[in-house]
Scaffold this motif. Structure first.
Motif, PDB file in Angstrom:
ATOM      1  N   LEU A  97       0.827  -1.206   0.000  1.00  0.00           N
ATOM      2  CA  LEU A  97       0.000   0.000   0.000  1.00  0.00           C
ATOM      3  C   LEU A  97       0.862   1.255   0.000  1.00  0.00           C
ATOM      4  O   LEU A  97       0.492   2.295  -0.550  1.00  0.00           O
ATOM      5  CB  LEU A  97      -0.921   0.022   1.218  1.00  0.00           C
ATOM      6  CG  LEU A  97      -2.191  -0.832   1.146  1.00  0.00           C
ATOM      7  CD1 LEU A  97      -2.908  -0.799   2.472  1.00  0.00           C
ATOM      8  CD2 LEU A  97      -3.110  -0.336   0.026  1.00  0.00           C
ATOM      9  N   HIS A  98       2.014   1.168   0.645  1.00  0.00           N
ATOM     10  CA  HIS A  98       2.914   2.309   0.737  1.00  0.00           C
ATOM     11  C   HIS A  98       3.481   2.674  -0.629  1.00  0.00           C
ATOM     12  O   HIS A  98       3.963   3.778  -0.834  1.00  0.00           O
ATOM     13  CB  HIS A  98       4.052   2.026   1.714  1.00  0.00           C
ATOM     14  CG  HIS A  98       3.584   1.844   3.131  1.00  0.00           C
ATOM     15  ND1 HIS A  98       3.125   2.881   3.896  1.00  0.00           N
ATOM     16  CD2 HIS A  98       3.497   0.732   3.911  1.00  0.00           C
ATOM     17  CE1 HIS A  98       2.777   2.434   5.098  1.00  0.00           C
ATOM     18  NE2 HIS A  98       2.991   1.123   5.123  1.00  0.00           N
ATOM     19  N   GLN A 108     -10.512   3.406  -3.333  1.00  0.00           N
ATOM     20  CA  GLN A 108      -9.262   3.607  -2.573  1.00  0.00           C
ATOM     21  C   GLN A 108      -9.085   2.457  -1.603  1.00  0.00           C
ATOM     22  O   GLN A 108     -10.054   2.044  -0.945  1.00  0.00           O
ATOM     23  CB  GLN A 108      -9.322   4.935  -1.817  1.00  0.00           C
ATOM     24  CG  GLN A 108      -8.020   5.274  -1.097  1.00  0.00           C
ATOM     25  CD  GLN A 108      -8.118   6.608  -0.380  1.00  0.00           C
ATOM     26  OE1 GLN A 108      -9.216   7.125  -0.179  1.00  0.00           O
ATOM     27  NE2 GLN A 108      -6.981   7.168   0.006  1.00  0.00           N
ATOM     28  N   ARG A 145      -7.119   1.092   1.713  1.00  0.00           N
ATOM     29  CA  ARG A 145      -6.283   1.466   2.851  1.00  0.00           C
ATOM     30  C   ARG A 145      -6.594   0.528   4.012  1.00  0.00           C
ATOM     31  O   ARG A 145      -7.644  -0.109   4.049  1.00  0.00           O
ATOM     32  CB  ARG A 145      -6.529   2.908   3.264  1.00  0.00           C
ATOM     33  CG  ARG A 145      -7.942   3.202   3.699  1.00  0.00           C
ATOM     34  CD  ARG A 145      -8.118   4.666   4.026  1.00  0.00           C
ATOM     35  NE  ARG A 145      -9.487   4.963   4.439  1.00  0.00           N
ATOM     36  CZ  ARG A 145      -9.909   6.184   4.740  1.00  0.00           C
ATOM     37  NH1 ARG A 145      -9.074   7.210   4.649  1.00  0.00           N
ATOM     38  NH2 ARG A 145     -11.164   6.369   5.117  1.00  0.00           N
TER      39      ARG A 145
END
Length: 298
Positions: free
Chosen positions: A16-17, A54, A56
């Motif tokens: 994710l980073h 999105q 996260r």
């Protein structure tokens, strides 16, 4: 907990980073994403928020990520430590030895072992032969270095470390210490012999008395010390003389002169012992190193 799924979760969370996780968690549901979904089903919570195009971590996902990293790091460390101990590269090795062994090759052997196996915790202690045998039988130690050997040596794993002659330890001011002539053992019958240990018997003291008997005498005066260090201290202050292993002369002592003698000299040796049923890899590694050590010395 399924550690394979946990690893998949960490892989996705860390991506994710770098903005690469969205495709993995999209409609196609690749194998990596299916593992994460299965983990969410197993826990009964959502680990990723997939809303509004999105992806996260949820709060639960963030907590699991922190804990999972620690768990897997500890698991990897446990695997490495178990492997190292199982191969004898770590763990603990308990060695006990007679006091006079500190002047022979034993310190060099122990230094070599430390160099080869720096992560092994070495426990070192000094004992007389009787205590060595008792501690070995009771499993209080792993290896006993005795002089010349333990009485039950045939039932133990044994390897001779060193053989050496006997010599005299004389007070500096004595006639024999000042004389340039060779000292005959049978001329010392009227001297005071400092013998050790005092107990238990039989012991090295009896070995020296048998050596004197081979020369046709028993020392007129006998003083018994509990250990080698005490015996040498008594010699240093002029109480009497002692018959000791030659290696002790390599460590000069104020007040003591070391001299060879002529006469019966059976010599003495150091022998390392371990229980046959002690298969600790640290013990096997020590004996393997000892054999290499003695071959180089011969």
């Amino acid at each position: 907990m399924d550690f394979k799924r946990l690893k998949y979760f960490i892989a996705v969370a860390e991506e994710l980073h770098f903005g690469r996780a969205a495709t993995r968690l999209g409609m196609a549901q690749p194998p990596l994403s299916r593992q994460v979904a299965a983990l969410e089903d197993q826990l009964g919570v959502k680990l990723f928020d997939r809303s509004r195009n999105q992806v996260r971590l949820t709060e639960a996902g963030e907590v699991l990520l922190d804990r999972a990293r620690d768990i897997l790091a500890n698991l990897d460390s446990a695997y490495r430590e178990a492997t190292q101990i199982g191969q004898g590269g770590a763990g603990r090795l308990r060695i006990a030895f007679v006091g006079s062994a500190t002047h022979g090759p034993l310190p060099t052997l122990i230094k070599s072992f430390r160099s080869h196996y720096p992560n092994v915790d070495l426990s070192l202690s000094s004992m007389n032969n009787a205590d060595l045998e008792r501690a070995l039988i009771q499993r209080d130690i792993d290896i006993a270095v005795a002089r010349p050997h333990l009485s039950g040596a045939e039932e133990l794993r044994s390897a001779q470390l060193f053989c050496e002659p006997l010599i005299l330890a004389l007070p500096d001011g004595s006639t024999h210490a000042r004389s340039t002539k060779p000292v005959q053992l049978n001329t010392l019958k009227d001297e005071t012999f400092v013998l050790y240990p005092r107990r238990p018997r039989p012991s090295f003291a009896d070995f020296i008395l048998r050596t004197c008997a081979e020369e046709g005498f028993s020392p007129k005066d006998q003083i018994f010390a509990q250990d080698y260090q005490t015996a040498i201290s008594l010699v240093a202050v002029g109480v009497g003389l002692a018959v000791v292993p030659e290696s002790v002369s390599h460590s000069p002592r104020s007040g003591v002169t070391y001299r060879p003698y002529e006469g019966h000299n059976p010599g003495t040796s150091l022998t390392a012992h371990a229980r046959l049923d002690n298969r600790k890899p640290q013990v096997l590694n020590f004996f393997s190193l000892l054999q290499k050590f003695t071959r180089r010395a011969s």
